[in-house]
Design a protein around this motif. Structure first.
Motif, PDB file in Angstrom:
ATOM      1  N   ASP A 209       4.202  -2.363  12.776  1.00  0.00           N
ATOM      2  CA  ASP A 209       5.173  -2.632  11.709  1.00  0.00           C
ATOM      3  C   ASP A 209       5.519  -4.115  11.649  1.00  0.00           C
ATOM      4  OD1 ASP A 209       5.221   0.048  11.092  1.00  0.00           O
ATOM      5  OD2 ASP A 209       7.073   0.469  12.181  1.00  0.00           O
ATOM      6  N   ASP A 210       5.628  -4.731  12.818  1.00  0.00           N
ATOM      7  CA  ASP A 210       5.956  -6.155  12.851  1.00  0.00           C
ATOM      8  C   ASP A 210       4.841  -6.981  12.230  1.00  0.00           C
ATOM      9  OD1 ASP A 210       7.582  -8.471  13.808  1.00  0.00           O
ATOM     10  OD2 ASP A 210       5.813  -8.825  15.048  1.00  0.00           O
ATOM     11  N   LEU A 211       3.585  -6.631  12.526  1.00  0.00           N
ATOM     12  CA  LEU A 211       2.461  -7.367  11.946  1.00  0.00           C
ATOM     13  C   LEU A 211       2.381  -7.154  10.445  1.00  0.00           C
ATOM     14  CD1 LEU A 211       0.047  -9.198  12.301  1.00  0.00           C
ATOM     15  CD2 LEU A 211      -1.326  -7.206  12.972  1.00  0.00           C
ATOM     16  N   ILE A 212       2.691  -5.955   9.983  1.00  0.00           N
ATOM     17  CA  ILE A 212       2.732  -5.714   8.543  1.00  0.00           C
ATOM     18  C   ILE A 212       3.757  -6.632   7.887  1.00  0.00           C
ATOM     19  CG2 ILE A 212       3.451  -4.050   6.782  1.00  0.00           C
ATOM     20  CD1 ILE A 212       2.056  -1.883   8.420  1.00  0.00           C
ATOM     21  N   GLU A 213       4.935  -6.745   8.497  1.00  0.00           N
ATOM     22  CA  GLU A 213       5.962  -7.622   7.943  1.00  0.00           C
ATOM     23  C   GLU A 213       5.496  -9.073   7.936  1.00  0.00           C
ATOM     24  OE1 GLU A 213       8.807  -6.943   6.369  1.00  0.00           O
ATOM     25  OE2 GLU A 213       8.060  -4.879   6.489  1.00  0.00           O
ATOM     26  N   GLN A 214       4.790  -9.489   8.978  1.00  0.00           N
ATOM     27  CA  GLN A 214       4.247 -10.846   8.993  1.00  0.00           C
ATOM     28  C   GLN A 214       3.251 -11.049   7.849  1.00  0.00           C
ATOM     29  OE1 GLN A 214       2.811 -12.198  12.881  1.00  0.00           O
ATOM     30  NE2 GLN A 214       4.046 -10.624  13.845  1.00  0.00           N
ATOM     31  N   ASN A 215       2.439 -10.037   7.609  1.00  0.00           N
ATOM     32  CA  ASN A 215       1.481 -10.109   6.505  1.00  0.00           C
ATOM     33  C   ASN A 215       2.193 -10.245   5.170  1.00  0.00           C
ATOM     34  OD1 ASN A 215      -1.734  -9.147   6.940  1.00  0.00           O
ATOM     35  ND2 ASN A 215      -0.381  -8.855   8.699  1.00  0.00           N
ATOM     36  N   LEU A 216       3.248  -9.489   4.984  1.00  0.00           N
ATOM     37  CA  LEU A 216       3.980  -9.538   3.717  1.00  0.00           C
ATOM     38  C   LEU A 216       4.634 -10.899   3.506  1.00  0.00           C
ATOM     39  CD1 LEU A 216       5.635  -5.992   3.681  1.00  0.00           C
ATOM     40  CD2 LEU A 216       3.568  -6.746   2.491  1.00  0.00           C
ATOM     41  N   ARG A 217       5.115 -11.503   4.590  1.00  0.00           N
ATOM     42  CA  ARG A 217       5.703 -12.842   4.475  1.00  0.00           C
ATOM     43  C   ARG A 217       4.621 -13.876   4.123  1.00  0.00           C
ATOM     44  NH1 ARG A 217       8.928 -11.019   8.908  1.00  0.00           N
ATOM     45  NH2 ARG A 217       7.576 -12.051  10.440  1.00  0.00           N
ATOM     46  N   THR A 218       3.445 -13.710   4.721  1.00  0.00           N
ATOM     47  CA  THR A 218       2.344 -14.620   4.389  1.00  0.00           C
ATOM     48  C   THR A 218       1.935 -14.458   2.927  1.00  0.00           C
ATOM     49  OG1 THR A 218       1.482 -14.675   6.638  1.00  0.00           O
ATOM     50  CG2 THR A 218      -0.069 -15.176   4.881  1.00  0.00           C
ATOM     51  N   LEU A 219       1.834 -13.214   2.472  1.00  0.00           N
ATOM     52  CA  LEU A 219       1.505 -12.959   1.074  1.00  0.00           C
ATOM     53  C   LEU A 219       2.537 -13.601   0.154  1.00  0.00           C
ATOM     54  CD1 LEU A 219       0.443  -9.232   1.445  1.00  0.00           C
ATOM     55  CD2 LEU A 219      -1.024 -11.038   0.556  1.00  0.00           C
ATOM     56  N   ALA A 220       3.802 -13.463   0.506  1.00  0.00           N
ATOM     57  CA  ALA A 220       4.866 -14.049  -0.318  1.00  0.00           C
ATOM     58  C   ALA A 220       4.735 -15.568  -0.360  1.00  0.00           C
ATOM     59  CB  ALA A 220       6.228 -13.637   0.224  1.00  0.00           C
ATOM     60  N   ALA A 221       4.375 -16.178   0.777  1.00  0.00           N
ATOM     61  CA  ALA A 221       4.192 -17.635   0.815  1.00  0.00           C
ATOM     62  C   ALA A 221       3.041 -18.067  -0.077  1.00  0.00           C
ATOM     63  CB  ALA A 221       3.943 -18.089   2.252  1.00  0.00           C
ATOM     64  N   ALA A 222       2.061 -17.152  -0.271  1.00  0.00           N
ATOM     65  CA  ALA A 222       0.929 -17.436  -1.153  1.00  0.00           C
ATOM     66  C   ALA A 222       1.200 -16.978  -2.583  1.00  0.00           C
ATOM     67  CB  ALA A 222      -0.330 -16.748  -0.613  1.00  0.00           C
ATOM     68  N   GLY A 223       2.432 -16.555  -2.871  1.00  0.00           N
ATOM     69  CA  GLY A 223       2.805 -16.152  -4.221  1.00  0.00           C
ATOM     70  C   GLY A 223       2.458 -14.727  -4.575  1.00  0.00           C
ATOM     71  N   ILE A 224       2.236 -13.881  -3.572  1.00  0.00           N
ATOM     72  CA  ILE A 224       1.882 -12.474  -3.805  1.00  0.00           C
ATOM     73  C   ILE A 224       3.015 -11.601  -3.289  1.00  0.00           C
ATOM     74  CG2 ILE A 224       0.171 -10.664  -3.369  1.00  0.00           C
ATOM     75  CD1 ILE A 224      -1.781 -12.947  -2.578  1.00  0.00           C
ATOM     76  N   GLU A 225       3.707 -10.928  -4.184  1.00  0.00           N
ATOM     77  CA  GLU A 225       4.856 -10.103  -3.809  1.00  0.00           C
ATOM     78  C   GLU A 225       4.458  -8.637  -3.793  1.00  0.00           C
ATOM     79  OE1 GLU A 225       7.690 -11.169  -2.772  1.00  0.00           O
ATOM     80  OE2 GLU A 225       7.520 -13.312  -3.264  1.00  0.00           O
ATOM     81  N   LEU A 226       4.444  -8.026  -2.610  1.00  0.00           N
ATOM     82  CA  LEU A 226       4.103  -6.616  -2.451  1.00  0.00           C
ATOM     83  C   LEU A 226       4.989  -5.977  -1.403  1.00  0.00           C
ATOM     84  CD1 LEU A 226       0.164  -6.744  -2.313  1.00  0.00           C
ATOM     85  CD2 LEU A 226       1.547  -5.858  -4.206  1.00  0.00           C
ATOM     86  N   GLU A 227       5.146  -4.668  -1.511  1.00  0.00           N
ATOM     87  CA  GLU A 227       5.784  -3.894  -0.460  1.00  0.00           C
ATOM     88  C   GLU A 227       4.699  -3.376   0.484  1.00  0.00           C
ATOM     89  OE1 GLU A 227       9.020  -3.602  -0.116  1.00  0.00           O
ATOM     90  OE2 GLU A 227       9.415  -4.735  -1.969  1.00  0.00           O
ATOM     91  N   ALA A 228       5.100  -2.971   1.671  1.00  0.00           N
ATOM     92  CA  ALA A 228       4.138  -2.496   2.667  1.00  0.00           C
ATOM     93  C   ALA A 228       3.292  -1.345   2.130  1.00  0.00           C
ATOM     94  CB  ALA A 228       4.866  -2.078   3.939  1.00  0.00           C
ATOM     95  N   ASP A 229       3.928  -0.392   1.451  1.00  0.00           N
ATOM     96  CA  ASP A 229       3.205   0.781   0.959  1.00  0.00           C
ATOM     97  C   ASP A 229       2.244   0.451  -0.180  1.00  0.00           C
ATOM     98  OD1 ASP A 229       4.527   2.293   2.790  1.00  0.00           O
ATOM     99  OD2 ASP A 229       5.966   3.155   1.385  1.00  0.00           O
ATOM    100  N   ASP A 230       2.410  -0.714  -0.797  1.00  0.00           N
ATOM    101  CA  ASP A 230       1.487  -1.122  -1.855  1.00  0.00           C
ATOM    102  C   ASP A 230       0.116  -1.490  -1.293  1.00  0.00           C
ATOM    103  OD1 ASP A 230       3.517  -0.905  -3.764  1.00  0.00           O
ATOM    104  OD2 ASP A 230       4.140  -2.987  -3.480  1.00  0.00           O
ATOM    105  N   LEU A 231       0.093  -1.928  -0.045  1.00  0.00           N
ATOM    106  CA  LEU A 231      -1.124  -2.501   0.523  1.00  0.00           C
ATOM    107  C   LEU A 231      -1.674  -1.734   1.723  1.00  0.00           C
ATOM    108  CD1 LEU A 231      -3.128  -4.869   0.401  1.00  0.00           C
ATOM    109  CD2 LEU A 231      -1.537  -6.196   1.807  1.00  0.00           C
ATOM    110  N   PHE A 232      -0.797  -1.138   2.502  1.00  0.00           N
ATOM    111  CA  PHE A 232      -1.218  -0.488   3.736  1.00  0.00           C
ATOM    112  C   PHE A 232      -0.961   1.020   3.690  1.00  0.00           C
ATOM    113  CE2 PHE A 232      -0.039  -4.835   4.892  1.00  0.00           C
ATOM    114  CZ  PHE A 232      -1.148  -5.251   5.616  1.00  0.00           C
ATOM    115  N   ASP A 233      -1.914   1.788   4.222  1.00  0.00           N
ATOM    116  CA  ASP A 233      -1.718   3.212   4.467  1.00  0.00           C
ATOM    117  C   ASP A 233      -2.388   3.537   5.799  1.00  0.00           C
ATOM    118  OD1 ASP A 233      -1.634   5.961   4.662  1.00  0.00           O
ATOM    119  OD2 ASP A 233      -2.061   6.304   2.541  1.00  0.00           O
TER     120      ASP A 233
END
Length: 359
Positions: free
Chosen positions: A319-343
């Motif tokens: 879960d922590d790594l997923i959150e890190q991924n989402l923060r990186t995506l946001a820094a690159a201008g990509i806004e997603l929730e965890a369930d949008d990308l990971f299952d």
């Protein structure tokens, strides 16, 4: 001796246009995928399962980056899992588009590339597990040249950056480290690191498992500024498939992940054999350099095996790594929730059913 340079991953060099780029290729590959195979079923797996034929879209050429897939194929792990045959389709290619259009059942990509397609096209794709816990992106420099060891060292430097997602990633690296873009000169380059060696740039956006090895093999001491250690962690060589596959054929997804995990456990345990499989068998027509492939197979272990995978098993994403991924995506201008990308639900089920895979 200068090692051969090959075109880098097309799907890692741009965010848009995946559907158009992969449509024609999907027509060719579609006959190889399980959805189009009417004759599957001759060879059931060890547990009696019969998942037919599948195609896996690799993100790059058949080198040591895919040692786990080579082990899984050569040692019969895919067959044991119930697949009558597996086609490992070499990249580079528009992985996301190929999977979406049915040209492959599974693909290997990274969270940034997949996330962009999901965000921009509302694509029904999900990451269901990952090989690399840490991405291999780096700012490569010569130790007796730019010697870029910290983000602060980027200031006043000329950095070779490829257009597309790599440029967006570099911009995100500056932003997350609070570096004014005006203090850095971006120089357009391709994927051949010659501009770095020739002194045209002070740093070069690269892979620590590829161009960094190539430049060092030419007799140059190198310095690497890893994105994963400097504010931009995200998973890579991640298994991506469609929501339809997850919902309609969950046992196939679990079977694929089981074979992959077994293959990658072998690859981690024996990097030299993984390199040999790449050089002598799966990539035999590429004239790969054995020393370079052994280095790559060895170095990437640190991207695959972490404290978390030691505890939870390969391919898991905390879960922590997923959150890190989402923060990186946001820094690159990509806004997603965890369930949008990971299952990761099927991976969780698999490891509950076969706990030995996590050991």
């Amino acid at each position: 001796m200068t090692l051969p340079q090959l075109p880098r991953r097309a799907h890692r060099t741009r965010f848009t246009g995946f559907a158009a780029a992969g449509a024609a290729l999907a027509l060719v590959l579609g006959a190889c995928s399980s959805g189009a195979d009417a004759e599957a079923g001759e060879d059931a797996g060890a547990d009696g399962a019969d998942h037919g034929d599948i195609t896996v879209q690799l993100s790059w050429i058949k080198n040591a980056e895919f040692a786990g897939e080579f082990f899984a194929d050569s040692k019969g792990y895919f067959e044991d899992a119930g697949f009558s045959s597996v086609t490992l389709n070499a990249g580079p290619g528009a992985t996301e588009s190929i999977v979406l259009s049915g040209g492959a059942d599974f693909g290997l990509s990274n969270a940034i590339s997949v996330g962009q397609v999901v965000a921009e096209e509302d694509a029904p794709l999900k990451i269901v597990g990952t090989t690399f816990q840490r991405n291999p992106f780096t700012i490569l420099s010569l130790a007796d040249g730019g010697d870029i060891a910290t983000p602060e060292d980027l200031k006043g430097k000329r950095i070779g950056v490829q257009a597309g997602p790599n440029e967006a990633l570099f911009d995100a690296l500056l932003a997350i480290n609070e570096i004014d873009p005006a203090e850095v000169t971006k120089v357009p380059v391709e994927y051949d690191p010659s501009p770095l060696v020739n002194g045209e740039v002070d740093g070069f956006l690269a892979y620590v498992t590829n161009e960094s090895i190539t430049v060092e093999a030419e007799g140059n001491a190198v310095t690497n500024l890893l994105f994963a250690d400097n504010g931009l962690p995200f998973v890579a060589e991640s298994v991506v498939t469609t929501q339809e596959m997850i919902e309609n054929e969950p046992e196939k997804v679990k079977a694929f992940l089981a074979a992959e995990i077994r293959g990658w456990k072998d690859a981690v345990a024996d990097p030299e054999e993984g390199a040999r499989l790449a050089v002598e068998e799966y990539g035999a027509d590429l004239e790969l350099d054995m020393d370079k492939e052994i280095q790559q197979a060895t170095i990437q272990i640190d991207l695959i095996v972490t404290d978390e995978t030691e505890e939870n098993g390969l391919f898991t994403i905390s879960d922590d790594l997923i959150e890190q991924n989402l923060r990186t995506l946001a820094a690159a201008g990509i806004e997603l929730e965890a369930d949008d990308l990971f299952d990761l639900s099927l991976l969780t089920e698999l490891l509950e059913e076969q706990p030995e895979l996590a050991k």
